[in-house]
Scaffold this motif. Sequence first.
Motif, short mmCIF file in Angstrom:
data_model
loop_
_atom_site.label_atom_id
_atom_site.label_comp_id
_atom_site.label_asym_id
_atom_site.label_seq_id
_atom_site.Cartn_x
_atom_site.Cartn_y
_atom_site.Cartn_z
N ASP A 1 0.86 -1.18 0.00
CA ASP A 1 0.00 0.00 0.00
C ASP A 1 0.89 1.23 0.00
O ASP A 1 1.76 1.39 0.86
CB ASP A 1 -0.91 0.00 1.24
CG ASP A 1 -2.12 -0.88 1.00
OD1 ASP A 1 -2.64 -0.86 -0.13
OD2 ASP A 1 -2.55 -1.57 1.94
N LEU A 2 0.70 2.08 -0.99
CA LEU A 2 1.60 3.22 -1.17
C LEU A 2 1.22 4.38 -0.27
O LEU A 2 0.05 4.72 -0.15
CB LEU A 2 1.52 3.72 -2.61
CG LEU A 2 1.83 2.74 -3.72
CD1 LEU A 2 1.68 3.43 -5.06
CD2 LEU A 2 3.21 2.20 -3.56
N TYR A 3 2.19 4.97 0.36
CA TYR A 3 1.93 6.27 0.97
C TYR A 3 2.27 7.33 -0.08
O TYR A 3 2.88 7.03 -1.11
CB TYR A 3 2.68 6.47 2.29
CG TYR A 3 4.16 6.26 2.25
CD1 TYR A 3 5.01 7.32 1.96
CD2 TYR A 3 4.73 5.02 2.51
CE1 TYR A 3 6.37 7.15 1.93
CE2 TYR A 3 6.09 4.84 2.47
CZ TYR A 3 6.91 5.91 2.18
OH TYR A 3 8.25 5.72 2.14
N SER B 1 -5.17 -3.33 -1.74
CA SER B 1 -6.46 -3.62 -1.14
C SER B 1 -7.41 -2.43 -1.25
O SER B 1 -8.62 -2.60 -1.16
CB SER B 1 -6.29 -4.04 0.32
OG SER B 1 -5.56 -3.08 1.01
N ILE B 2 -6.88 -1.24 -1.41
CA ILE B 2 -7.76 -0.10 -1.67
C ILE B 2 -7.13 0.87 -2.66
O ILE B 2 -5.91 0.97 -2.77
CB ILE B 2 -8.16 0.67 -0.39
CG1 ILE B 2 -7.02 1.57 0.09
CG2 ILE B 2 -8.63 -0.21 0.73
CD1 ILE B 2 -7.53 2.79 0.82
N VAL B 3 -7.98 1.56 -3.40
CA VAL B 3 -7.54 2.67 -4.24
C VAL B 3 -8.41 3.85 -3.86
O VAL B 3 -9.61 3.85 -4.10
CB VAL B 3 -7.70 2.34 -5.74
CG1 VAL B 3 -7.39 3.55 -6.60
CG2 VAL B 3 -6.79 1.19 -6.14
N ASP B 4 -7.83 4.83 -3.21
CA ASP B 4 -8.62 6.01 -2.83
C ASP B 4 -8.46 7.09 -3.90
O ASP B 4 -7.83 6.87 -4.93
CB ASP B 4 -8.23 6.51 -1.43
CG ASP B 4 -6.77 6.87 -1.34
OD1 ASP B 4 -6.09 6.90 -2.38
OD2 ASP B 4 -6.30 7.14 -0.22
N SER B 5 -9.05 8.27 -3.67
CA SER B 5 -9.05 9.28 -4.73
C SER B 5 -7.63 9.73 -5.06
O SER B 5 -7.32 10.05 -6.20
CB SER B 5 -9.91 10.48 -4.33
OG SER B 5 -9.36 11.16 -3.24
N ALA C 1 -13.73 -5.78 -5.20
CA ALA C 1 -14.17 -4.86 -4.14
C ALA C 1 -13.62 -3.46 -4.38
O ALA C 1 -14.28 -2.46 -4.09
CB ALA C 1 -13.72 -5.37 -2.78
N VAL C 2 -12.42 -3.39 -4.95
CA VAL C 2 -11.81 -2.09 -5.24
C VAL C 2 -12.57 -1.39 -6.36
O VAL C 2 -12.84 -0.19 -6.30
CB VAL C 2 -10.31 -2.25 -5.60
CG1 VAL C 2 -9.72 -0.93 -6.06
CG2 VAL C 2 -9.53 -2.78 -4.41
N ILE D 1 -15.76 -1.81 -7.17
CA ILE D 1 -17.06 -1.39 -6.62
C ILE D 1 -16.89 -0.08 -5.86
O ILE D 1 -17.63 0.88 -6.03
CB ILE D 1 -17.63 -2.48 -5.69
CG1 ILE D 1 -17.98 -3.74 -6.49
CG2 ILE D 1 -18.85 -1.97 -4.93
CD1 ILE D 1 -18.31 -4.95 -5.64
N THR D 2 -15.85 -0.05 -5.02
CA THR D 2 -15.62 1.12 -4.18
C THR D 2 -15.26 2.35 -5.01
O THR D 2 -15.73 3.45 -4.75
CB THR D 2 -14.49 0.82 -3.17
OG1 THR D 2 -14.84 -0.35 -2.44
CG2 THR D 2 -14.28 1.96 -2.21
#
Lengths: 141, 137
Positions: free
Chosen positions: A20-22, A53-57, A85-86, A88-89
């Motif tokens: 997960d990238l910062y 596991s997630i891709v945010d804006s 799931a990513v 969909i989100t």
Amino acid sequence: MDRIPILRMGNFLLVTIQIDLYDRLAINLETDLVNMVNKTQAKGVLIDISALSIVDSFMGRILGNIGDMARIMDAETVVVGMQPAVAITLVELGLELKGVHTALNVVKGMELLRLKIKDLDTGEEEDEEEEEIATNEDSTD
Amino acid sequence: MRIVLIEDAMLIEKEQDVVPFRNRVKEYAVKIGMSVVNQTKLITAASELVRNMLKYAGGGKTKMEVISEGRNSGIRLVFEDNGPGIKDIAQAMKEGFSTGQSLGVGLPGAKRLVNEFEIKSSPGEGTVVSIIKWKNG
């Protein structure tokens, strides 16, 4: 400094994001990739995000930026391996990932890139051999 | 009645805190058996809000709670900062609005991803956002 390794495979650049990238890491990846496109004259960029596991804006914007920048540098970008799931989100969040192509997995992504590049210049001979060269010297996790 | 089962807190001071925070939220979501899709929605919303906190207020406090109400259980997250606050909350909640250079999907997007969303803010007073994601919902 932390860096995401960029591999060169013939005409393509290959990036697998495994952590997960910062923010700083993501911005570094953006500039590294554009520099590599310039240096190697790559025609395609493939980004594997199957481990994300997630891709945010923010991450969505980085991916879009990479696509836009690569296009200006005459390269196509395909993002592969997004988890359901990513996806969909992302849509519910309101991001459409404009500027990049998507494919289900690496194999399909490579096919798509080959197709896109063939569309652009049909005259060039096909380079089927896939050599893997780690071009990024300081590519440590 | 709403009961708080577990309470936890974490300070957010720099961008490197975002990933550990997300992981902590995920741990609690897994603990109550939340589905992967709901987990992803919750963590993405949390990521947006924590990023806002860093960007506009230079960091702040987060609170994590495992809550239960009747047969339902869920995760409640509170984001509290002492930043400049928001002048016009209605405008900040509007799609595509941003005072920074972002896409402006953060607040409205986060709201869509969770079941309950509450924001309190006034200029000079900081901002408090609390969200709830139910396990089944």
